[in-house]
Scaffold this active site. Sequence first.
Site, mmCIF file in Angstrom:
data_model
loop_
_atom_site.group_PDB
_atom_site.id
_atom_site.type_symbol
_atom_site.label_atom_id
_atom_site.label_comp_id
_atom_site.label_asym_id
_atom_site.label_seq_id
_atom_site.Cartn_x
_atom_site.Cartn_y
_atom_site.Cartn_z
ATOM 1 N N ARG A 24 34.262 53.798 36.578
ATOM 2 C CA ARG A 24 34.008 52.952 37.507
ATOM 3 C C ARG A 24 33.766 53.490 38.900
ATOM 4 N NH1 ARG A 24 37.276 47.833 35.909
ATOM 5 N NH2 ARG A 24 37.718 48.113 38.084
ATOM 6 N N ARG A 29 41.789 48.185 46.817
ATOM 7 C CA ARG A 29 42.703 46.686 45.768
ATOM 8 C C ARG A 29 44.130 46.450 45.663
ATOM 9 N NH1 ARG A 29 39.996 50.482 41.469
ATOM 10 N NH2 ARG A 29 40.841 48.597 39.934
ATOM 11 N N ARG A 72 43.006 34.949 40.666
ATOM 12 C CA ARG A 72 43.535 35.835 41.934
ATOM 13 C C ARG A 72 44.030 35.266 42.791
ATOM 14 N NH1 ARG A 72 40.752 40.566 39.061
ATOM 15 N NH2 ARG A 72 40.818 42.386 40.448
ATOM 16 N N ARG A 110 40.375 56.971 34.786
ATOM 17 C CA ARG A 110 39.695 56.012 33.589
ATOM 18 C C ARG A 110 38.313 56.092 33.373
ATOM 19 N NH1 ARG A 110 40.658 49.689 34.909
ATOM 20 N NH2 ARG A 110 39.699 50.373 37.216
ATOM 21 N N LYS A 123 45.405 45.021 31.811
ATOM 22 C CA LYS A 123 45.875 43.800 31.556
ATOM 23 C C LYS A 123 44.111 43.666 30.644
ATOM 24 C CE LYS A 123 43.398 42.898 35.926
ATOM 25 N NZ LYS A 123 44.180 44.165 36.286
HETATM 26 P P1 AP5 Z 1 42.922 48.982 32.453
HETATM 27 O O1 AP5 Z 1 43.570 48.567 30.951
HETATM 28 O O2 AP5 Z 1 41.260 49.261 32.674
HETATM 29 O O3 AP5 Z 1 43.974 48.444 33.509
HETATM 30 P P2 AP5 Z 1 43.407 46.854 34.207
HETATM 31 O O4 AP5 Z 1 44.678 46.498 35.118
HETATM 32 O O5 AP5 Z 1 42.154 45.878 33.523
HETATM 33 O O6 AP5 Z 1 42.500 47.341 35.266
HETATM 34 P P3 AP5 Z 1 41.676 46.638 36.325
HETATM 35 O O7 AP5 Z 1 40.952 47.860 37.679
HETATM 36 O O8 AP5 Z 1 40.338 46.369 35.332
HETATM 37 O O9 AP5 Z 1 41.935 45.847 37.597
HETATM 38 P P4 AP5 Z 1 41.152 45.148 38.442
HETATM 39 O O10 AP5 Z 1 41.927 43.997 38.659
HETATM 40 O O11 AP5 Z 1 41.447 46.090 39.590
HETATM 41 O O12 AP5 Z 1 40.462 45.118 38.320
HETATM 42 P P5 AP5 Z 1 38.863 44.197 37.714
HETATM 43 O O13 AP5 Z 1 37.456 44.739 36.965
HETATM 44 O O14 AP5 Z 1 39.839 43.005 37.398
HETATM 45 O O15 AP5 Z 1 43.870 50.246 32.329
HETATM 46 C C1 AP5 Z 1 43.977 51.852 33.583
HETATM 47 C C2 AP5 Z 1 43.474 52.237 33.372
HETATM 48 O O16 AP5 Z 1 45.169 53.125 32.102
HETATM 49 C C3 AP5 Z 1 42.881 53.006 31.901
HETATM 50 O O17 AP5 Z 1 42.719 54.422 31.943
HETATM 51 C C4 AP5 Z 1 44.524 53.128 30.559
HETATM 52 O O18 AP5 Z 1 43.305 54.352 29.754
HETATM 53 C C5 AP5 Z 1 45.271 53.310 31.137
HETATM 54 N N1 AP5 Z 1 46.626 52.792 30.347
HETATM 55 C C6 AP5 Z 1 46.480 51.597 30.026
HETATM 56 N N2 AP5 Z 1 47.700 51.266 29.591
HETATM 57 C C7 AP5 Z 1 48.424 52.392 29.426
HETATM 58 C C8 AP5 Z 1 49.816 52.883 29.459
HETATM 59 N N3 AP5 Z 1 50.809 52.452 28.704
HETATM 60 N N4 AP5 Z 1 49.660 54.130 29.875
HETATM 61 C C9 AP5 Z 1 49.282 55.662 30.208
HETATM 62 N N5 AP5 Z 1 48.124 54.962 30.741
HETATM 63 C C10 AP5 Z 1 47.373 53.762 29.994
HETATM 64 O O19 AP5 Z 1 38.123 43.510 38.722
HETATM 65 C C11 AP5 Z 1 36.505 44.421 39.542
HETATM 66 C C12 AP5 Z 1 36.594 43.692 41.067
HETATM 67 O O20 AP5 Z 1 36.235 42.817 40.958
HETATM 68 C C13 AP5 Z 1 38.052 43.074 42.151
HETATM 69 O O21 AP5 Z 1 38.525 44.089 42.508
HETATM 70 C C14 AP5 Z 1 37.282 41.946 42.651
HETATM 71 O O22 AP5 Z 1 35.986 42.739 44.095
HETATM 72 C C15 AP5 Z 1 36.011 42.007 41.023
HETATM 73 N N6 AP5 Z 1 37.041 40.022 40.701
HETATM 74 C C16 AP5 Z 1 37.096 40.592 39.421
HETATM 75 N N7 AP5 Z 1 38.404 39.316 39.445
HETATM 76 C C17 AP5 Z 1 37.646 38.251 40.150
HETATM 77 C C18 AP5 Z 1 38.810 37.330 40.514
HETATM 78 N N8 AP5 Z 1 38.708 36.221 39.933
HETATM 79 N N9 AP5 Z 1 37.885 36.604 41.945
HETATM 80 C C19 AP5 Z 1 37.764 37.565 42.645
HETATM 81 N N10 AP5 Z 1 37.207 38.694 42.301
HETATM 82 C C20 AP5 Z 1 37.237 39.298 41.029
HETATM 83 MG MG MG Z 2 40.604 45.248 33.943
#
Ligand code: AP5
Ligand code: MG
Length: 220
Positions: free
Chosen positions: A161, A172, A89, A128, A14
């Site tokens: 992270r 997660r 979410r 990552r 994402k």
């Molecule tokens: P990356 O692009 O970083 O993936 P991502 O989908 O952004 O993953 P996140 O871990 O950020 O998602 P998340 O939903 O768990 O965390 P968030 O920060 O939103 O890619 C991942 C890896 O893969 C990287 O190393 C990249 O280089 C690699 N990659 C990418 N594309 C690739 C490809 N095509 N091939 C190979 N490798 C590839 O949320 C964190 C926390 O915040 C949550 O757990 C929660 O506690 C809180 N939170 C956030 N939003 C909310 C909400 N709306 N409501 C409540 N709590 C929330």
């Molecule tokens: Mg992300």
Amino acid sequence: MYNLIFMGPPGAGKGTQSQLISEKFSIPQISTGDILRANVRDKTELGQEAKGYMDSGALVPDELVVSMVAGRLTEADCSKGCILDGFPRNVSQAGALEDTLAELNKSIDIVVGIEVEDAEVVRRLSGRRVCRECGATYHTSFNKPSNADTCDKCSGELYQRDDDKEETIEARLKVYRDETLPLVEYYKGKKLFKGVAGVGSVDDITGAIVSAIEECCDNT
Ligand code: AP5
Ligand code: MG
Ligand code: ZN
């Protein structure tokens, strides 16, 4: 104007794709995870409340996240649209988002669901690395920075992270299945959902997302 939602399991890409699409369409990326992490880093009141939930892989309570996004959407740079990365979410956040957008005379154009299997999620998140300064995302095998510890874009320091530990990744994934996945049916019901395969090269996936956006938004 494009108001886009990117959803998908942890590690689906994402953030990676939002950054590229944000540059392509000149609209801001609003990542609730990034905003929350900045609050944790700066030890704000919100950050102190959110930290425990984030460390365990749980969702931060809706009222905190919803008001944070509502405030962000009123900023000037959202006038031409935005990409919501990781929000909403759950169904309650989706309802709150609709109310906020309606007050601003806006609506969602498309919800892009990036689809990736659990085993691939674990491979991606365990390797990552993220830039402390600009948030750019790398992977130790799949998307290597030129120098292991520094960002290619801004020379900032790269870090791992806190929630990218294997047990937290499992938690997660469970939270995603239980709380977020119902949104797929919710947005299918509104004819807004478009699934995109999240495996393959980053550029090919960006191409598929751009096609989905252009197709949906030209038809409306
Ligand atoms: P990356 O692009 O970083 O993936 P991502 O989908 O952004 O993953 P996140 O871990 O950020 O998602 P998340 O939903 O768990 O965390 P968030 O920060 O939103 O890619 C991942 C890896 O893969 C990287 O190393 C990249 O280089 C690699 N990659 C990418 N594309 C690739 C490809 N095509 N091939 C190979 N490798 C590839 O949320 C964190 C926390 O915040 C949550 O757990 C929660 O506690 C809180 N939170 C956030 N939003 C909310 C909400 N709306 N409501 C409540 N709590 C929330
Ligand atoms: Mg992300
Ligand atoms: Zn950087």
